[in-house]
Design a protein around this motif. Structure first.
Motif, short mmCIF file in Angstrom:
data_model
loop_
_atom_site.label_atom_id
_atom_site.label_comp_id
_atom_site.label_asym_id
_atom_site.label_seq_id
_atom_site.Cartn_x
_atom_site.Cartn_y
_atom_site.Cartn_z
N THR A 53 0.85 -1.18 0.00
CA THR A 53 0.00 0.00 0.00
C THR A 53 0.89 1.23 0.00
O THR A 53 1.76 1.36 0.85
CB THR A 53 -0.91 0.02 1.25
OG1 THR A 53 -1.65 -1.20 1.30
CG2 THR A 53 -1.87 1.19 1.21
N LEU A 54 0.68 2.09 -0.98
CA LEU A 54 1.47 3.31 -1.08
C LEU A 54 0.55 4.51 -1.30
O LEU A 54 -0.57 4.36 -1.80
CB LEU A 54 2.47 3.20 -2.24
CG LEU A 54 3.62 2.22 -2.04
CD1 LEU A 54 4.46 2.13 -3.30
CD2 LEU A 54 4.48 2.61 -0.85
N PRO A 55 1.03 5.70 -0.96
CA PRO A 55 0.20 6.90 -1.13
C PRO A 55 0.14 7.37 -2.57
O PRO A 55 1.12 7.30 -3.30
CB PRO A 55 0.90 7.94 -0.24
CG PRO A 55 2.32 7.49 -0.18
CD PRO A 55 2.29 5.99 -0.29
N LEU A 56 -1.03 7.84 -2.97
CA LEU A 56 -1.24 8.45 -4.28
C LEU A 56 -1.77 9.85 -4.05
O LEU A 56 -2.77 10.03 -3.34
CB LEU A 56 -2.25 7.63 -5.09
CG LEU A 56 -2.63 8.20 -6.45
CD1 LEU A 56 -1.44 8.17 -7.40
CD2 LEU A 56 -3.80 7.42 -7.04
N ARG A 57 -1.11 10.85 -4.63
CA ARG A 57 -1.55 12.24 -4.49
C ARG A 57 -2.17 12.70 -5.78
O ARG A 57 -1.63 12.52 -6.86
CB ARG A 57 -0.37 13.14 -4.16
CG ARG A 57 -0.79 14.59 -4.03
CD ARG A 57 0.37 15.48 -3.77
NE ARG A 57 -0.05 16.85 -4.06
CZ ARG A 57 0.80 17.83 -4.20
NH1 ARG A 57 2.09 17.65 -4.05
NH2 ARG A 57 0.36 19.03 -4.48
N LEU A 58 -3.35 13.30 -5.67
CA LEU A 58 -4.03 13.88 -6.82
C LEU A 58 -4.40 15.32 -6.51
O LEU A 58 -4.84 15.63 -5.40
CB LEU A 58 -5.30 13.08 -7.16
CG LEU A 58 -5.10 11.63 -7.60
CD1 LEU A 58 -6.45 10.96 -7.83
CD2 LEU A 58 -4.25 11.55 -8.85
#
Length: 171
Positions: A53-58
């Motif tokens: 699980t990794l962070p995704l920035r939008l």
């Protein structure tokens, strides 16, 4: 028409839900990555899940949907290069001081086969005599959406903490 995956569009949609729920245009949420394809030599013979699980920035400002989905797709492609990086490493590289979490919302987009009633007989015995007793999915995140991609249909399951409503999130 855009030549992008449905997963990219669903990540953008989830980003919109997180943005509307938090009142922010820039959102970060976790996404579950499946890394067996890049597990290295012998990975195909190893039991167990290869997930991370990794962070995704939008950034969800007033950008047109077509441009936003291209941006989400590009961000997901960039993230795949780091699919084996641990969440702890991502935390250290982020500049977010522990114990503050990198994200409090997660999306789990899964490719699945449509459940078939024909795989169970009258005694509820599954394939080759295996009986499904049940299962329950749990998360430590206050807001989680699982999207089941069955190819011709999507299934949604949300887990949320009060005061949010799972039915409202899925709607």
């Amino acid at each position: 028409r855009l030549g992008l995956s449905l997963a990219s569009l669903c990540h953008l949609a989830w980003g919109q839900v997180v943005a509307r729920s938090s009142g922010r245009e820039r959102v970060v949420f976790g996404t579950v990555l499946f890394g067996r394809l890049h597990a290295g030599a012998g990975g195909d013979r190893t039991m167990g899940l290869f997930i991370n699980t990794l962070p995704l920035r939008l950034d969800l400002d007033g950008t047109a949907v077509e441009d936003s989905v291209h941006h989400a797709h590009a961000r997901l492609a960039e993230l795949m290069a780091h699919e084996h990086a641990s969440l702890a490493l991502a935390q250290r590289c982020s500049g977010v001081a522990a114990p503050a979490p990198l994200f409090s919302s997660i999306l789990n987009y899964r490719h699945n086969a449509m459940p078939a009633n024909s795989s169970t007989d009258q005694n509820n015995a599954g394939v080759h005599g295996i009986e499904w007793l049940g299962g329950e999915e749990r998360t430590n995140y206050p807001l989680m959406l699982a999207i089941e991609d069955y190819g011709q249909a999507l299934g949604l399951a949300a887990q949320v903490v009060h005061p949010l409503s799972a039915d409202r999130i899925c709607a």
